[in-house]
Design an enzyme around this catalytic site. Structure first.
Site, short mmCIF file in Angstrom:
data_model
loop_
_atom_site.label_atom_id
_atom_site.label_comp_id
_atom_site.label_asym_id
_atom_site.label_seq_id
_atom_site.Cartn_x
_atom_site.Cartn_y
_atom_site.Cartn_z
N ASP A 276 0.87 -1.18 0.00
CA ASP A 276 0.00 0.00 0.00
C ASP A 276 0.90 1.23 0.00
OD1 ASP A 276 0.87 0.42 2.59
OD2 ASP A 276 -1.11 0.38 3.52
N HIS A 277 0.32 2.38 0.29
CA HIS A 277 1.08 3.63 0.25
C HIS A 277 2.16 3.71 1.33
CE1 HIS A 277 -2.63 3.90 2.55
NE2 HIS A 277 -2.00 4.72 3.36
N CYS B 115 3.25 -2.88 3.99
CA CYS B 115 2.39 -1.74 4.33
C CYS B 115 3.18 -0.91 5.34
CB CYS B 115 1.02 -2.19 4.86
SG CYS B 115 1.04 -3.14 6.39
N GLY B 116 2.51 -0.05 6.08
CA GLY B 116 3.26 0.79 7.02
C GLY B 116 3.95 -0.02 8.11
N THR B 117 3.21 -0.97 8.67
CA THR B 117 3.75 -1.78 9.76
C THR B 117 3.99 -3.24 9.37
OG1 THR B 117 1.52 -2.37 10.44
CG2 THR B 117 2.52 -0.43 11.50
N HIS C 171 10.40 -23.06 10.32
CA HIS C 171 9.52 -23.72 11.27
C HIS C 171 8.03 -23.58 10.96
CE1 HIS C 171 12.56 -24.05 14.85
NE2 HIS C 171 13.00 -24.61 13.73
N HIS D 118 7.92 -29.98 12.69
CA HIS D 118 7.25 -28.71 12.36
C HIS D 118 6.09 -28.92 11.40
CE1 HIS D 118 10.33 -26.73 14.58
NE2 HIS D 118 11.26 -27.33 13.86
#
Ligand code: RB5
Length: 145
Positions: free
Chosen positions: A8-9, A65-67, A98, A133
C-alpha cells in the site's frame, strides 16, 4: 521461483526495491501494485497476493504496508496462507524453517530498504524444515478448517 509482491502507500519504495532486487537475482516477480504513491486500502492488495499464493500461481508472496501488520491480518484470512509480519533477520528465516510461512509482511515505516532486502532474501532462500514442524503446521491447517 515465482514470487507475488504488493504494497500500500506505506510501502511503495520498499516494494519496488524488493521487486527489482529479486528480479536481478533471477526470480520471476508478479507485481500486484500499487505502482504510484496513492492512498489505497491494504486488504485489497493483500487479497490479490494471498489468492495468487493460495492458488499456486506464485510460490511465495511479499507484502509491504506501514507496519506489515494490516497486510498480515488480511492475508491470513485466505485459506492456505501463513503470513508473518517480520522486522528482523531471525524471524524472517525461522518463519520459513519452522512455520512454512508463504507470505512475508514488512513494515515500510518500521525498517529501512536495506533491511527489507535482506529479510526478503532470507525468506525466499530458506526452505521449510519439515519433521516435527510439519505436524504443527498441519495443526494450524486443522484450525483453519
Ligand atoms: C496506512 O496508513 C497504514 O495503516 C497501513 O499501511 C498499515 O500500516 C496497516 O497495518
Amino acid at each position: 521461483m515465482k514470487i507475488a509482491i504488493g504494497c500500500d502507500h506505506g510501502g511503495l519504495e520498499h516494494k519496488n526495491a524488493i521487486a527489482e532486487h529479486l528480479k536481478e537475482r533471477g526470480f520471476e516477480v508478479c507485481d500486484f501494485g500499487i505502482y504510484e504513491q496513492v492512498s489505497v486500502d491494504y486488504p485489497e492488495i493483500a487479497l490479490k497476493v494471498a489468492n495468487s499464493v493460495a492458488s499456486g500461481e506464485n510460490e511465495l508472496g511479499i507484502l509491504v504496508c506501514g507496519t506489515g501488520i494490516g497486510m498480515s491480518l488480511a492475508a491470513n484470512k485466505v485459506k492456505g496462507i501463513r503470513a508473518a509480519a517480520v522486522s528482523e533477520h531471525f524471524s524472517a528465516k525461522y518463519t520459513r524453517l519452522h512455520n512454512n510461512s508463504n507470505i512475508l509482511c514488512l513494515g515500510g515505516r518500521v525498517i529501512g530498504v536495506g533491511t527489507a532486502l535482506e529479510l526478503a532474501d532470507l525468506f525466499v532462500d530458506t526452505e521449510f524444515e519439515g519433521g516435527r514442524h510439519q505436524r504443527r503446521v498441519d495443526m494450524i491447517t486443522e484450525i483453519e478448517k
